[in-house]
Write a protein that holds these residues in place. Structure first.
Motif, mmCIF file in Angstrom:
data_model
loop_
_atom_site.group_PDB
_atom_site.id
_atom_site.type_symbol
_atom_site.label_atom_id
_atom_site.label_comp_id
_atom_site.label_asym_id
_atom_site.label_seq_id
_atom_site.Cartn_x
_atom_site.Cartn_y
_atom_site.Cartn_z
ATOM 1 N N ALA A 62 52.391 -51.929 12.440
ATOM 2 C CA ALA A 62 51.043 -52.449 12.699
ATOM 3 C C ALA A 62 50.310 -52.736 11.397
ATOM 4 O O ALA A 62 49.558 -53.718 11.305
ATOM 5 C CB ALA A 62 50.256 -51.444 13.536
ATOM 6 N N ASP A 94 51.714 -56.029 10.187
ATOM 7 C CA ASP A 94 51.196 -57.145 10.982
ATOM 8 C C ASP A 94 49.738 -57.439 10.641
ATOM 9 O O ASP A 94 49.336 -58.608 10.526
ATOM 10 C CB ASP A 94 51.324 -56.824 12.472
ATOM 11 N N ASN A 95 48.950 -56.388 10.487
ATOM 12 C CA ASN A 95 47.540 -56.583 10.151
ATOM 13 C C ASN A 95 47.385 -57.191 8.758
ATOM 14 O O ASN A 95 46.524 -58.044 8.531
ATOM 15 C CB ASN A 95 46.804 -55.250 10.231
ATOM 16 N N PHE A 150 48.207 -60.874 9.012
ATOM 17 C CA PHE A 150 47.083 -61.594 9.616
ATOM 18 C C PHE A 150 45.944 -61.762 8.615
ATOM 19 O O PHE A 150 45.361 -62.855 8.488
ATOM 20 C CB PHE A 150 46.596 -60.829 10.847
ATOM 21 N N THR A 177 45.404 -59.065 21.521
ATOM 22 C CA THR A 177 45.201 -57.785 20.850
ATOM 23 C C THR A 177 45.015 -58.045 19.365
ATOM 24 O O THR A 177 45.911 -58.570 18.694
ATOM 25 C CB THR A 177 46.401 -56.858 21.082
ATOM 26 N N HIS A 178 43.869 -57.684 18.856
ATOM 27 C CA HIS A 178 43.584 -57.950 17.454
ATOM 28 C C HIS A 178 44.462 -57.062 16.575
ATOM 29 O O HIS A 178 44.593 -55.848 16.828
ATOM 30 C CB HIS A 178 42.107 -57.683 17.160
ATOM 31 N N PRO A 179 45.097 -57.628 15.539
ATOM 32 C CA PRO A 179 45.953 -56.796 14.669
ATOM 33 C C PRO A 179 45.214 -55.619 14.042
ATOM 34 O O PRO A 179 45.797 -54.544 13.871
ATOM 35 C CB PRO A 179 46.429 -57.795 13.608
ATOM 36 N N THR A 180 43.955 -55.807 13.701
ATOM 37 C CA THR A 180 43.211 -54.696 13.106
ATOM 38 C C THR A 180 42.995 -53.580 14.119
ATOM 39 O O THR A 180 43.139 -52.390 13.795
ATOM 40 C CB THR A 180 41.854 -55.196 12.577
ATOM 41 N N GLY A 211 44.935 -53.055 16.709
ATOM 42 C CA GLY A 211 46.258 -52.475 16.910
ATOM 43 C C GLY A 211 46.620 -51.495 15.818
ATOM 44 O O GLY A 211 47.211 -50.433 16.071
ATOM 45 N N PHE A 212 46.254 -51.839 14.584
ATOM 46 C CA PHE A 212 46.511 -50.943 13.462
ATOM 47 C C PHE A 212 45.711 -49.650 13.601
ATOM 48 O O PHE A 212 46.230 -48.548 13.380
ATOM 49 C CB PHE A 212 46.150 -51.674 12.164
ATOM 50 N N GLY A 214 41.863 -62.594 16.533
ATOM 51 C CA GLY A 214 43.064 -61.846 16.189
ATOM 52 C C GLY A 214 44.360 -62.601 16.379
ATOM 53 O O GLY A 214 45.436 -62.025 16.253
ATOM 54 N N ASP A 215 44.293 -63.891 16.678
ATOM 55 C CA ASP A 215 45.494 -64.712 16.869
ATOM 56 C C ASP A 215 45.350 -65.952 15.997
ATOM 57 O O ASP A 215 44.565 -66.850 16.307
ATOM 58 C CB ASP A 215 45.655 -65.091 18.339
#
Length: 470
Positions: free
Chosen positions: A157, A160-161, A164, A274-277, A279-280, A459-460
């Motif tokens: 995560a 990924d963040n 992004f 789902t926003h990467p931040t 999710g992190f 987030g995308d």
């Protein structure tokens, strides 16, 4: 042509001949040192370069691989351990009866009890093989495996963040560079226009049709325009360097796609994602909870199956006779043992409770940060929608402002040439025209900046490209 110049140079005096030849040789060299033109660069190409070359993204990828290796290492804890050891010693055989507690380094003294203290030494040997396996851990092993998997999810995560965020940085710098290039071209056009105006005012002042102060003000206006151009070039160089750093291409210059200056994006709503931040942040909470579980379960006992075999050799015989040779260096007696062991630290509970409490508080702090991030992203999405709507309004008004500013400038200039307006009136109209031209070239770019803000809140990042190719 070059040889004809050389032939002509031979007829000159020696000093002039060397000067001409130096100039001829310096010409191609100076042309070779001209800076390379900017490379055309689309935004997808920029993102691909950043993904491939950014060192901090590579560091995040290594962290994910390290977390996966930790999972493999945790799984190996289910395997039994087999420890082999052996030694050959040479020492005295004095022994006394008694018990010693297991603390520090204990050196056991083996042998029969003698009536006198003797320093005679003999050889001795010892070889052991001890196997231990803990098939029952009362939930400790599953908790450790869950922690390792949560750490892998956290690392993924985080990667990924970071990717992004890197996409947002590249796109933001990409649009900023395009805006500064447009602004620089406006400044260059303004410099040419102000230069022409200065010539006109200077000619009128020299002919006595205008006061001399007008030419002074014209020179000041030219200098101001030149300084604005220098500032625009400085901003462009800064954006070029920043973009090159993000793309991992030091020293390169880029020409972004002018599509983002020519067309306005349509108004679209970002799809749910789902926003990467977020999710992190969620993965960080899960990792904290897994750590707390490991701490609490470490108080539980551990059941182990034990097995061992060993051999013992000694220079001291069973009848008390001493062999000072190498007889004791080889094992002469062999044994084996099997058993079941249970380890439980009864008084470890207060320490583990304090550790679990501290981990629980850290997890609660991460949950509060998650809620704060949700709040910020929600407000950012609202702001992005408002900016996009305002950008559309600005796009409708900017051409009207530019047309009116151009007409006002032409009218003030015509009045000045007729003696019906002052140079201050002309410079004010010129300033209005400069601002209108700047607003015009930045209108579409500002709209795309608003879409980028929408993308950051959604987030995308693929949402940004749906405006280019729906």
């Amino acid at each position: 042509m070059f040889f004809s110049f050389v032939t002509a140079a031979r007829r000159l005096p020696p000093g002039s001949r060397r000067l001409v030849l130096a100039l001829l040789l310096a010409g191609p060299a100076s042309r070779a040192q001209q800076p390379a033109p900017p490379r055309p660069l689309s935004l997808p190409e920029a993102l691909e370069l950043a993904h491939r070359n950014a060192p901090h993204l590579q560091a995040k990828a290594y962290q994910v691989q390290a977390a996966e290796a930790d999972i493999t290492q945790t799984k190996t804890q289910r395997l039994p351990s087999v420890r082999l050891s052996g030694q050959v010693s040479y020492g005295s055989t004095n022994a006394v009866a008694g018990t010693m507690l297991p603390i520090g380094t204990i050196i056991p003294s083996s042998g029969s009890l003698s009536g006198v203290n003797s320093y005679n030494a003999v050889f001795g040997s010892m070889g052991t093989a001890l196997a231990e396996w803990s098939p029952v851990t009362f939930g400790q092993y599953p908790a450790q495996l869950a922690r390792a998997e949560a750490a892998r999810g956290y690392a993924q995560a985080d990667a990924d963040n970071e990717w992004f965020t890197q996409q947002l940085r590249v796109a933001q710098t990409y649009l900023d560079l395009l805006a500064t290039q447009s602004l620089r071209r406006v400044r260059e056009q303004d410099v040419r226009r102000v230069g022409t105006l200065k010539k006109t005012i200077t000619r009128l002042a020299l002919n006595g049709l205008r006061p001399g102060v007008d030419s002074t003000l014209a020179r000041a206006t030219v200098a101001q325009s030149q300084l604005a151009l220098i500032a625009a070039r400085e901003q462009e160089a800064d954006r070029q360097a920043r973009l090159s750093t993000l793309l991992g291409q030091p020293g390169a210059t880029w020409q972004p796609d002018t599509l983002y200056n020519r067309s306005l994006p349509p108004t679209l709503a970002p799809p749910p994602a789902t926003h990467p931040t977020l999710g992190f942040q969620q993965r960080a909470v899960e990792l904290g909870q897994a750590r707390e579980t490991v701490i609490r379960r470490s108080y539980r006992p551990r059941l182990s199956l034990l097995g061992a075999t060993w051999g013992r050799g000694s220079g001291l015989g069973y009848n008390g006779q001493t062999d000072y040779g190498l007889t004791g260096a080889a094992p002469t007696r062999f044994n084996y043992a099997v058993g079941v062991g249970l380890v439980f630290d009864l008084l470890d509970w207060p320490r583990l409770q304090a550790q679990a409490r501290a981990e629980n508080l850290r997890t609660q702090g991460l949950q509060a940060e998650y809620r704060q991030q949700q709040l910020e992203l929600g407000n950012q999405a609202t702001l992005a929608g408002q900016r996009l709507a305002l950008a559309a309004d600005r796009a409708r008004e900017a051409p009207v402002q530019l047309a009116a500013a151009r007409q006002a400038y032409r009218q003030k200039l015509a009045l000045y040439n007729s003696g019906l307006a002052t140079v201050v009136d002309v410079t004010q109209a010129l300033y209005g025209l400069q601002q209108a031209e700047q607003d015009q070239v930045l209108t579409a770019n500002a709209a795309w900046q608003a879409v980028l803000l929408q993308t950051a809140a959604a987030g995308d990042f693929s949402f940004f490209f749906t405006h280019v190719t729906p």
